[in-house]
Scaffold this active site. Structure first.
Site, PDB file in Angstrom:
ATOM      1  N   GLY A 136      38.594  37.804 -62.307  1.00 42.53           N
ATOM      2  CA  GLY A 136      38.403  36.914 -63.454  1.00 42.53           C
ATOM      3  C   GLY A 136      36.595  36.364 -62.445  1.00 42.53           C
ATOM      4  N   SER A 137      36.551  34.994 -62.914  1.00 47.93           N
ATOM      5  CA  SER A 137      35.232  34.939 -62.320  1.00 47.93           C
ATOM      6  C   SER A 137      35.700  34.846 -60.807  1.00 47.93           C
ATOM      7  CB  SER A 137      34.623  33.567 -62.563  1.00 47.93           C
ATOM      8  OG  SER A 137      34.361  33.620 -64.232  1.00 47.93           O
ATOM      9  N   THR A 138      36.507  34.356 -60.168  1.00 48.63           N
ATOM     10  CA  THR A 138      36.750  34.208 -58.289  1.00 48.63           C
ATOM     11  C   THR A 138      35.938  35.176 -57.706  1.00 48.63           C
ATOM     12  OG1 THR A 138      38.583  34.928 -58.677  1.00 48.63           O
ATOM     13  CG2 THR A 138      38.810  32.850 -58.747  1.00 48.63           C
TER      14      THR A 138
END
Length: 491
Positions: A221-223
């Site tokens: 995801g956005s990590t």
């Protein structure tokens, strides 16, 4: 008569020669196969009738062998028989079982634990000369019990994992995976009971035998936007304040599919924003567009510098976090999704902790490790792990810029639930979609204190845990990371 004797002597000689050849073949050429044969009772007794060395955390054994009145002589006991504590450490220790083999540190360091490692040849020679019974070596781990307990408590009844590392050395300070299991149930000497316990775990909901920290792969995801931002800054064409495209919705190249931001939010009224602000706000459209502009090679190379596509042995082998290879039909629309940690990108929690750790360590990625010291039965050091550099993932300047982005993410962005009074926490949230109609995974990765990092951590809660469809990394995973960081800083 002489002819008869000569013939008889020849037959006897041939028989002796055949016996010698057969014995030599069995003892030399087939020895390893026969020793490893599961039906070889002698090998089973040899393995279990040993005072196997303890596995130690902070000077206290969390696994040890105790004498018992059975043909095997010794019983493996995990965390003093305390089922709750044994479960907390089980993803690290693994199990040691009469009928089910071994996993975790019990398997990876088996040669030292059972006293048969090549480095222990002097001890084995002394045992042979003196008739002393063999003893295994102790294996001392890098785990900090206070941080491990904090991670275990923070994850609660959620399904997922928390990993914490020392950014400067790569030492793993905590490794928690849930659901877990009690290794004591597998260590019993009743083959029937041990076999049934193992079968029950195989059939249990949530795959408790999997160490999710290193053995499970998830979309990050956005990590993963940390990787995209790093690739942009490392290219030399971008700075933190460089304006990039950030439309309300981004049409995936070559398709009619529109990629929205979380909650269909508008990142910028002008459809443009800085990389810094895009990180703080976790703008999907900005990082999808940025990945396409950078190109697959730049994204792939940067991911590889952080450890994607590497095999790490800690000493257990970690699953390989992956960014699609050049040989794949990696179309621009898939690249855009990869830019926000979706689609074809997969990562272990350990890998995302390593991304944060490398940024915290001025751009230098360190080899992760769980075993600090191995000592022989006389407590002499046999093996000591020294911190080892893997590579420079980013330059110190890029690491500094990324750190500031992560600090602002916690101070005023999507990661405010990780704030700690008096401490600058640098973090990045992630909310990873897995399938239509299924709650997303909640991620958070961070390090602290930002200017003198002592710990880097990654948290994943599968399918949002109790929050289900309302889950976000900032809401669910960030508070867990905060609890782990607080435990580390209060030591």
């Amino acid at each position: 008569m002489n002819t008869t004797l000569r013939r008889l002597s020849a037959v006897v000689m041939v028989m002796f020669l055949a016996l010698m050849v057969s014995t030599t073949y069995t003892q030399f050429f087939r020895a390893e196969r026969l020793n490893a044969d599961g039906r070889n009772v002698r090998s089973i007794f040899r393995e279990f009738n040993v005072d196997r060395g303890p596995i130690v955390v902070a000077g206290q054994p969390i696994v040890e062998s105790v004498p018992v009145d059975t043909p095997f002589g010794f019983q493996r006991v995990f965390s003093g028989g305390d089922a709750d504590k044994a479960q907390m450490y089980a993803p690290v220790t693994g199990f040691f079982s009469l009928v089910n083999g071994s996993t975790g540190v019990e398997s990876a360091e088996n040669a030292f634990l059972n006293g048969q490692a090549d480095a222990l040849w002097v001890d084995r020679l002394q045992n042979m000369l003196t008739g002393r019974k063999a003893q295994g070596s102790s294996v001392e781990l890098t785990i900090d019990p206070a941080i491990q307990q904090a991670a275990w408590d923070a994850l609660g009844g959620q399904r997922g994992s928390i990993v914490a590392v020392d950014p400067k050395t790569g030492a793993i300070l905590a490794m928690v995976s849930k659901p877990s299991f009690d290794p004591n149930a597998l260590a019993v000497h009743s083959t029937g009971e041990a076999g049934q316990a193992y079968q029950d775990l195989l059939n249990a909901d949530g795959d408790p035998l999997i160490n999710r920290a290193i053995g499970a792969l998830y979309p990050p995801g956005s990590t993963f936007k940390l990787v995209g931002a790093a690739a942009a800054l490392e290219s030399g064409d971008y700075q933190g304040d460089t304006q990039i495209s950030a439309p309300h919705r981004f049409t995936l190249p070559g398709t009619r599919t529109e990629l929205p931001n979380f909650g269909d939010e508008v990142c910028s009224p002008t459809d443009m924003m800085s990389i810094h602000d895009a990180m703080v706000m976790s703008c999907n459209t900005a990082f999808a567009s940025l990945a396409v502009d950078l190109g697959a090679d730049a994204m792939r190379d940067q991911a590889a510098k952080f450890g994607f596509d590497d095999v790490f042995r800690v000493p257990m082998r970690s699953a390989v976090s992956a960014f699609p290879s050049a040989g794949d039909a990696f179309t621009p629309d898939r690249l855009a999704l990869a830019g926000i940690g979706q689609g074809d990108v997969t990562s272990t929690p350990l890998q995302m902790a390593m991304v944060s750790a490398a940024i915290a360590n001025h751009g230098t990625l360190m080899q992760p490790y769980l075993v600090q010291t191995i000592r022989d039965p006389e407590l002499e050091v046999v093996q000591q792990t020294q911190p080892a550099k893997v590579r420079d993932a980013v330059s110190p300047a890029t690491a500094s810029a990324l750190t500031q982005m992560m600090v602002d993410t916690v101070e005023r962005g999507t990661g405010t639930a990780a704030r700690i009074s008096g401490v600058q926490v640098a973090g990045k949230t992630g909310t990873a979609q897995t399938a239509q109609g299924v709650a997303p995974h909640a991620w958070f990765t961070a390090f602290a204190p930002a200017q003198d990092p002592q710990i880097a951590v990654a948290v994943i809660v599968e399918h949002g845990g109790d929050a289900t469809s309302e889950a976000t990394g900032g809401r669910v995973a960030a508070p867990m990371a905060r609890a782990v960081i607080e435990a580390a800083l209060s030591r």
